[in-house]
Design an enzyme around this catalytic site. Structure first.
Site, PDB file in Angstrom:
ATOM      1  CB  VAL A 161       2.414  -4.155  -3.872  1.00 16.18           C
ATOM      2  CG1 VAL A 161       2.195  -2.660  -3.597  1.00 16.18           C
ATOM      3  CG2 VAL A 161       1.091  -4.900  -3.774  1.00 16.18           C
ATOM      4  CE  LYS A 162       7.229  -0.670 -10.387  1.00 18.45           C
ATOM      5  NZ  LYS A 162       7.279  -0.103 -11.782  1.00 18.45           N
ATOM      6  CB  ILE A 163       7.052  -0.463  -2.072  1.00 21.71           C
ATOM      7  CG1 ILE A 163       5.863  -1.410  -1.833  1.00 21.71           C
ATOM      8  CG2 ILE A 163       7.230   0.503  -0.916  1.00 21.71           C
ATOM      9  CD1 ILE A 163       4.570  -0.727  -1.447  1.00 21.71           C
TER      10      ILE A 163
END
Length: 220
Positions: free
Chosen positions: A82-84
């Site tokens: 997951v890119k945050i």
């Protein structure tokens, strides 16, 4: 060094995956917006094609929304990262997701300080954008060098994922520094595989082989 393809184009993903050049994928809302298919269909298909990490990005800017999105994105495949975004609310989300065993990639990093904080929060990857740094008059590769050195000093498990690659030289420089991953668009990967001398050499070999066939009346 691992090579991730930075795209949401399924044709390109299949093409380069079939030749064994792709270790993973990074996507973002901009890349998804360029494709005709529904974003969820694209993301699910990418996780099916690629066996390595598939980085899918949240669009929320509060911790609660990012966590909700992250949990939804991880249903697309067991290989989802997951890119945050690199914001305080994002770091909080990274810490929570790390405790849940969900891998994260903190994106939009432009300094060693940001990378350090992301690593301490438990990010699996940090993504410094070297092309954008260069565009702004900074030395993007020097930032990569600093981050790699810091992570080595303190044995962080976080991997340095070099993003915003603009040309093949960036890849070579990142590899020399010791970055763990580069992510690059399909056109840059294509340039890495080609060289005028390779083309010229192949042309010469084929011409000479035609002479051999003619001389010996040889057919294959």
């Amino acid at each position: 060094m691992k090579i991730f393809l930075d795209t949401a184009n399924l044709e390109s993903i299949r093409k380069y995956n079939d030749i064994g050049a792709v270790d993973g994928i990074t996507t973002n809302p901009t890349l998804l917006s360029r494709e005709k298919e529904h974003p969820e269909e694209i993301m699910r298909e990418i996780t099916r094609i690629i066996k390595g990490p598939v980085n899918l990005e949240v669009v929320g800017i509060t911790t609660d929304v990012m966590l909700e999105e992250a949990h939804r994105l991880t249903t697309f495949g067991n290989n989802v990262v997951v890119k945050i975004p690199m914001i305080p609310e994002g770091l909080k989300a990274v810490k929570i997701l790390n405790n849940e065993g969900i891998k994260t990639n903190v994106t939009l990093i432009f300094s060693s300080n940001q990378a350090l904080l992301a690593a301490k929060a438990g990010a699996s990857y940090v993504s410094p954008f070297i092309g954008r740094l260069d565009d702004a008059g900074h030395n993007g590769m020097e930032v990569i060098r600093e981050i790699v050195s810091i992570f080595n000093n303190y044995q962080f498990r976080t991997e340095v994922l070099v993003a915003s690659i603009r040309h093949p030289v960036h890849v070579v420089e990142a590899a020399k520094i010791g970055a763990h991953v580069v992510t690059l668009p399909p056109e840059i990967l294509g340039k890495m595989m080609s060289h005028p001398l390779s083309d010229k050499g192949l042309e010469s070999f084929l011409l000479d082989w035609e002479k051999v066939k003619k001389k010996h009346d040889y057919q294959i």
